[in-house]
Design an enzyme around this catalytic site. Structure first.
Site, PDB file in Angstrom:
ATOM      1  N   ASP A  13       0.759  -1.161  -0.123  1.00 35.92           N
ATOM      2  CA  ASP A  13       0.002  -0.034   0.263  1.00 35.92           C
ATOM      3  C   ASP A  13       0.918   1.224   0.088  1.00 35.92           C
ATOM      4  OD1 ASP A  13      -2.270  -1.606   0.270  1.00 35.92           O
ATOM      5  OD2 ASP A  13      -2.130  -1.812   2.383  1.00 35.92           O
ATOM      6  N   GLY A  15       1.493   2.852  -2.754  1.00 35.18           N
ATOM      7  CA  GLY A  15       1.105   3.914  -3.800  1.00 35.18           C
ATOM      8  C   GLY A  15       1.708   3.421  -5.099  1.00 35.18           C
ATOM      9  N   LYS A  16       1.836   2.033  -5.075  1.00 33.47           N
ATOM     10  CA  LYS A  16       2.556   1.492  -6.576  1.00 33.47           C
ATOM     11  C   LYS A  16       1.304   1.646  -7.640  1.00 33.47           C
ATOM     12  CE  LYS A  16       2.400  -2.777  -4.342  1.00 33.47           C
ATOM     13  NZ  LYS A  16       2.142  -2.510  -2.912  1.00 33.47           N
ATOM     14  N   GLY A  40      -4.713  -4.391  -3.591  1.00 31.57           N
ATOM     15  CA  GLY A  40      -5.556  -3.173  -3.818  1.00 31.57           C
ATOM     16  C   GLY A  40      -4.833  -2.264  -4.125  1.00 31.57           C
ATOM     17  N   HIS A  41      -5.060  -1.542  -5.206  1.00 30.84           N
ATOM     18  CA  HIS A  41      -4.396  -0.193  -5.853  1.00 30.84           C
ATOM     19  C   HIS A  41      -5.560   0.735  -6.050  1.00 30.84           C
ATOM     20  CE1 HIS A  41      -1.133  -3.059  -6.490  1.00 30.84           C
ATOM     21  NE2 HIS A  41      -1.629  -3.625  -7.181  1.00 30.84           N
ATOM     22  N   THR A  42      -5.330   1.787  -5.383  1.00 29.51           N
ATOM     23  CA  THR A  42      -6.364   2.979  -5.658  1.00 29.51           C
ATOM     24  C   THR A  42      -5.765   4.129  -6.483  1.00 29.51           C
ATOM     25  OG1 THR A  42      -7.310   2.696  -3.631  1.00 29.51           O
ATOM     26  CG2 THR A  42      -7.821   4.583  -4.551  1.00 29.51           C
ATOM     27  N   GLN A 223       1.797  -6.649  -3.480  1.00 27.68           N
ATOM     28  CA  GLN A 223       2.361  -6.607  -2.216  1.00 27.68           C
ATOM     29  C   GLN A 223       3.688  -5.843  -1.999  1.00 27.68           C
ATOM     30  OE1 GLN A 223       0.870  -9.664  -3.654  1.00 27.68           O
ATOM     31  NE2 GLN A 223      -0.801  -8.689  -2.937  1.00 27.68           N
ATOM     32  N   ARG A 304      -5.534  -0.132   8.448  1.00 24.07           N
ATOM     33  CA  ARG A 304      -3.748  -0.328   8.407  1.00 24.07           C
ATOM     34  C   ARG A 304      -3.309   0.234   9.510  1.00 24.07           C
ATOM     35  NH1 ARG A 304      -3.820   2.305   2.383  1.00 24.07           N
ATOM     36  NH2 ARG A 304      -4.779   0.466   1.082  1.00 24.07           N
TER      37      ARG A 304
END
Ligand code: GDP
Ligand code: IMO
Ligand code: MG
Length: 428
Positions: A13, A15-16, A40-42, A223, A304
């Site tokens: 998480d 920010g990939k 999960g990528h936002t 990940q 988180r």
């Protein structure tokens, strides 16, 4: 023929998704090489917000070919749901290519993930419950179902039947669950075949040809380094190779063709699930980071765990991945904090450790040694060059860069695509 690897430097998480998206139209293909829909990528583009789990972030860039590599585990139901949701929003997903060698997450492995976690009780990993671990376990045990198997009913039936001979024993006798029926599992998988068929290809060949044609390929990790099955905080890890080495095995692109390794690192640290986390903050500062950084899981919605920047793990990520560039994200989240501690080393039972302790038991009792930096109050969301940053923010970035042994080539100052300070081009 540049291939660029993009990895997470912490526990995920970082920010990939945004970083891949930033490279945008200059990239010809984005390959997901590990993990599955545990990621999960936002990604925020103007007023639009996209949450991707299984699909590579490149799917949002017109003209960029999204590829699901052989190292990925694919939940076919989730794949089609995600594609439908994007199509409904006007995203063209027709370019997607899926490796025939990728493994498929079956219903019995989703169930096994959940019941195993429950069985472990206080020793649980805190998985996403998506069947990731059991599917990779089957891959290594050579009883996995692969994408190519879906198109050959007798082969599929034989493989599912063989796997269930073993799995049903475990489900029924250990976990007191109902057995899965071969026909039901096979029918579900066959139901995906027609829609899946045109997407499937030998992705290693496709990628090789693209590189030969001078195309630019980004290999995007799910990940992160400390969740890598070999190099992470085992056993509190995911079950795949999330580091730069995994990019080669998970895509079929050889190490000799990788030109850059970009690591994404947050200006503080977060972790989801169980496991050691030396700089974790259980006080109001942890709450502050969680609120300001909107630190709730994209996949499970779990809050988180938050803590200060840990230079020891970031330095470790540099070493394990051979990082050539860092993207430092979420600097804006630290705005308003008077003094910002950074972990520069650990104290383990009275002994100073400048590197990650070899032993996980030592890591679990590592106490951070902090150096404190003065904070800033000014809103930095509009900064587009380092000079636009307040002095203390600039000094914080410079101090981190010195500690992590690789240059910071971009800095995130907000979630939007544009809210970034570009320092050095990430593409060769
Ligand atoms: P990933 O799993 O590494 O792709 O990261 P996630 O998408 O799970 O989490 C990163 C979150 O931070 C997302 O909601 C992004 O929109 C957001 N984000 C990325 N970069 C920045 C930044 O520089 N500042 C802020 N405030 N948010 C960011
Ligand atoms: P992205 O790509 C953060 C964590 C889970 C759990 C452990 C094992 O968004 O950075 P799994 O379901 O993979 O077997 O769970 O790994 N985890 C993540 N944490 N970001 C992720 O992905 C994660 N994917 C898995 O919380 O602790
Ligand atoms: Mg994420």
């Amino acid at each position: 023929m540049p291939a660029i690897v993009l990895v997470g430097a912490q526990w995920g998480d970082e920010g990939k998704g945004k970083a891949t998206d930033l490279l945008g139209s200059r990239v010809d293909a984005v390959v997901k090489f590990n993990g599955g829909n545990n990621a999960g990528h936002t990604i925020v583009i103007g007023n639009e917000k996209y949450a991707l789990h299984l699909l590579p972030s490149g799917i949002l860039t017109p003209g960029c070919r999204p590829v699901i590599g052989n190292g990925v585990v694919v939940d076919l139901g989730v794949l089609f749901e995600e594609l439908d949701a994007l199509e409904e929003r006007g995203v063209d997903t027709s370019g997607l290519v899926v490796s025939g060698a990728a493994h498929v997450i079956t219903s019995y492995n989703r169930t096994l993930d959940k019941v195993t976690e429950r069985f472990l009780g206080s020793s649980r990993i805190g998985t996403t419950g998506r069947g990731i671990g059991p599917t990779y376990a089957d891959k290594m045990a050579r009883i996995g179902i692969r994408v190519q198997d879906i198109f050959d009913e007798p082969v599929l039936r034989a493989k599912v039947s063989g796997a269930l001979d073993l799995k049903n024993q475990i489900l029924v006798k250990i976990y007191n669950r109902k057995a899965f029926e071969v026909d039901v599992v096979v029918d579900e998988l066959l139901g995906y075949a027609d829609r899946l068929r045109p997407m499937v290809a030998d992705t290693t060949l496709l990628l090789d040809r693209m590189l030969n044609d001078g195309k630019t390929i980004v290999l995007e990790a799910g990940q992160a380094t400390l969740l890598d099955v070999d190099h992470g905080t085992y056993p509190y890890v995911t079950s795949s190779s999330a580091t730069a080495g995994g990019a080669c095995t998970g895509s079929g692109i050889p190490p000799t063709r990788i030109e850059r390794v970009v690591a994404i690192v947050k200006a503080y640290t977060t972790r989801v699930g169980e496991g050691p986390f030396p700089t974790e903050l259980l006080d109001e500062y942890g709450e502050l980071l969680r609120t300001a950084g909107a630190e709730f899981g994209t996949t499970t919605g779990r809050p988180r765990r938050c803590g200060w920047f840990d230079a020891v793990i970031a330095r470790y990520a540099t070493r394990i991945n051979g990082v050539t560039d860092f993207v430092l994200t979420k600097l804006d989240v630290l705005t308003g904090i008077d003094e910002i501690p950074v972990c520069v080393a650990y104290d383990v039972a009275g002994v100073r450790h400048d590197e990650l302790p070899m032993n996980q038991v030592d890591f679990a009792r590592a106490v951070p040694i902090y150096e404190t930096f003065p904070g800033w109050q000014e809103d930095i969301a509009k900064a587009r060059t380092l000079e636009d940053l307040p002095r203390n923010a600039r000094d914080y970035v410079a101090a981190l860069e010195k500690m992590i042994n690789a240059p910071i080539s971009a800095v995130g100052v907000g979630p939007d695509r544009d809210e970034t300070i570009a320092i050095r081009d990430l593409l060769p």
